[in-house]
Write a protein that holds these residues in place. Structure first.
Motif, PDB file in Angstrom:
ATOM      1  N   CYS A   1      18.157  19.693  19.865  1.00 39.70           N
ATOM      2  CA  CYS A   1      18.823  18.577  20.541  1.00 39.70           C
ATOM      3  C   CYS A   1      20.086  18.226  19.764  1.00 39.70           C
ATOM      4  N   ASP A   2      21.022  17.603  20.430  1.00 45.50           N
ATOM      5  CA  ASP A   2      22.219  17.137  19.741  1.00 45.50           C
ATOM      6  C   ASP A   2      21.838  16.047  18.738  1.00 45.50           C
ATOM      7  N   ARG A   3      22.581  15.976  17.647  1.00 46.08           N
ATOM      8  CA  ARG A   3      22.311  14.961  16.623  1.00 46.08           C
ATOM      9  C   ARG A   3      22.333  13.559  17.213  1.00 46.08           C
TER      10      ARG A   3
ATOM     11  N   SER B   1      21.772  27.298  18.910  1.00 45.70           N
ATOM     12  CA  SER B   1      22.155  26.146  19.739  1.00 45.70           C
ATOM     13  C   SER B   1      21.290  25.869  20.957  1.00 45.70           C
ATOM     14  N   GLY B   2      20.439  26.798  21.374  1.00 40.58           N
ATOM     15  CA  GLY B   2      19.726  26.597  22.635  1.00 40.58           C
ATOM     16  C   GLY B   2      18.229  26.452  22.527  1.00 40.58           C
TER      17      GLY B   2
ATOM     18  N   THR C   1      18.195  34.814  21.604  1.00 40.74           N
ATOM     19  CA  THR C   1      19.408  35.546  21.256  1.00 40.74           C
ATOM     20  C   THR C   1      20.015  34.820  20.054  1.00 40.74           C
ATOM     21  N   PRO C   2      21.028  35.359  19.421  1.00 45.90           N
ATOM     22  CA  PRO C   2      21.672  34.612  18.333  1.00 45.90           C
ATOM     23  C   PRO C   2      22.159  33.224  18.777  1.00 45.90           C
ATOM     24  N   PHE C   3      22.726  33.118  19.979  1.00 44.76           N
ATOM     25  CA  PHE C   3      23.162  31.810  20.474  1.00 44.76           C
ATOM     26  C   PHE C   3      21.982  30.854  20.623  1.00 44.76           C
ATOM     27  N   LEU C   4      20.896  31.320  21.245  1.00 46.89           N
ATOM     28  CA  LEU C   4      19.725  30.458  21.434  1.00 46.89           C
ATOM     29  C   LEU C   4      19.107  30.069  20.106  1.00 46.89           C
ATOM     30  N   LEU C   5      19.157  30.942  19.109  1.00 51.14           N
ATOM     31  CA  LEU C   5      18.624  30.641  17.784  1.00 51.14           C
ATOM     32  C   LEU C   5      19.403  29.510  17.123  1.00 51.14           C
TER      33      LEU C   5
ATOM     34  N   ASN D   1      30.113  19.661  17.398  1.00 52.72           N
ATOM     35  CA  ASN D   1      28.820  19.080  17.765  1.00 52.72           C
ATOM     36  C   ASN D   1      27.735  19.611  16.832  1.00 52.72           C
ATOM     37  N   VAL D   2      26.904  18.709  16.334  1.00 59.72           N
ATOM     38  CA  VAL D   2      25.816  19.104  15.444  1.00 59.72           C
ATOM     39  C   VAL D   2      24.512  19.171  16.239  1.00 59.72           C
ATOM     40  N   VAL D   3      23.866  20.328  16.160  1.00 56.95           N
ATOM     41  CA  VAL D   3      22.600  20.577  16.865  1.00 56.95           C
ATOM     42  C   VAL D   3      21.466  20.517  15.853  1.00 56.95           C
ATOM     43  N   ARG D   4      20.512  19.620  16.099  1.00 64.11           N
ATOM     44  CA  ARG D   4      19.303  19.556  15.278  1.00 64.11           C
ATOM     45  C   ARG D   4      18.321  20.595  15.806  1.00 64.11           C
ATOM     46  N   ARG D   5      17.684  21.330  14.889  1.00 62.18           N
ATOM     47  CA  ARG D   5      16.782  22.429  15.259  1.00 62.18           C
ATOM     48  C   ARG D   5      15.387  22.143  14.708  1.00 62.18           C
ATOM     49  N   PHE D   6      14.380  22.284  15.559  1.00 58.67           N
ATOM     50  CA  PHE D   6      12.998  22.005  15.188  1.00 58.67           C
ATOM     51  C   PHE D   6      12.113  23.174  15.595  1.00 58.67           C
TER      52      PHE D   6
END
Length: 173
Positions: A136-138, A95-96, A89-93, A164-169
């Motif tokens: 994951c969180d920064r 932050s999740g 979903t947009p949220f999962l894209l 909160n900064v979320v790192r995305r991989f």
């Protein structure tokens, strides 16, 4: 590290799962992935709820099906859990991601998280998810290393409303 495997939630593992759950509660830490925060007093009901989530039955509006697996060792001790969202979903894209995972506090720093994510990536392939987002969180360097060890390629981070900064991989694809 020993021999570990993923298993679907199983009624036969009630004692082992409740021990896993209680250790998290006693640690006072955030329970990750989110599904392990569900109180297991009605264990059969919890397992049924997880099965329904996987099948997409009875989900709240805007939620996607998600499959949960437990990481167990050769003695059936529950070491960790992973929750795989079948789509984004947009949220999962932002932050999740597709995969949330956690290792019980007493089993950390032994390579289990890396193995858990490796096994989870096999499950995403079985679900037909070719390109997997893991976040994951920064501040969580251990999780970032786990993701990188499994082939993660970092994308632009996302800053949540609370700062909160979320790192995305991304892995695969």
């Amino acid at each position: 590290m020993g021999n570990v495997r993923l298993t679907v939630p199983d009624l036969r593992l009630e004692k082992e799962y409740k021990d896993f759950y209680e250790e998290w509660v006693e640690s006072g830490e955030d329970m990750v992935p989110w599904v392990i925060a569900k109180e297991p007093a009605d264990f059969a009901g919890m397992v049924e709820w997880l099965e329904k989530n996987s099948a997409g039955i009875g989900l709240p509006e805007g939620w996607v099906p998600d499959s949960t697996f437990w990481l167990v060792d050769e003695t059936e001790r529950v070491l960790g859990a992973v929750n795989i969202r079948h789509s984004l979903t947009p949220f999962l894209l932002s932050s999740g991601g597709h995969i949330g995972y956690g290792i019980r506090p007493s089993a950390r720093r032994k390579g289990y998280a890396t193995k858990l994510l490796e096994l989870a990536l096999e499950k995403t392939a079985e679900l037909g998810i070719a390109k997997v987002l893991v976040v994951c969180d920064r501040s969580n360097e251990a999780s970032a290393r786990t993701i990188l060890n499994n082939g993660g390629i970092e994308d632009a981070p996302h800053t949540e409303e609370n700062g909160n900064v979320v790192r995305r991989f991304w892995i695969g694809g």
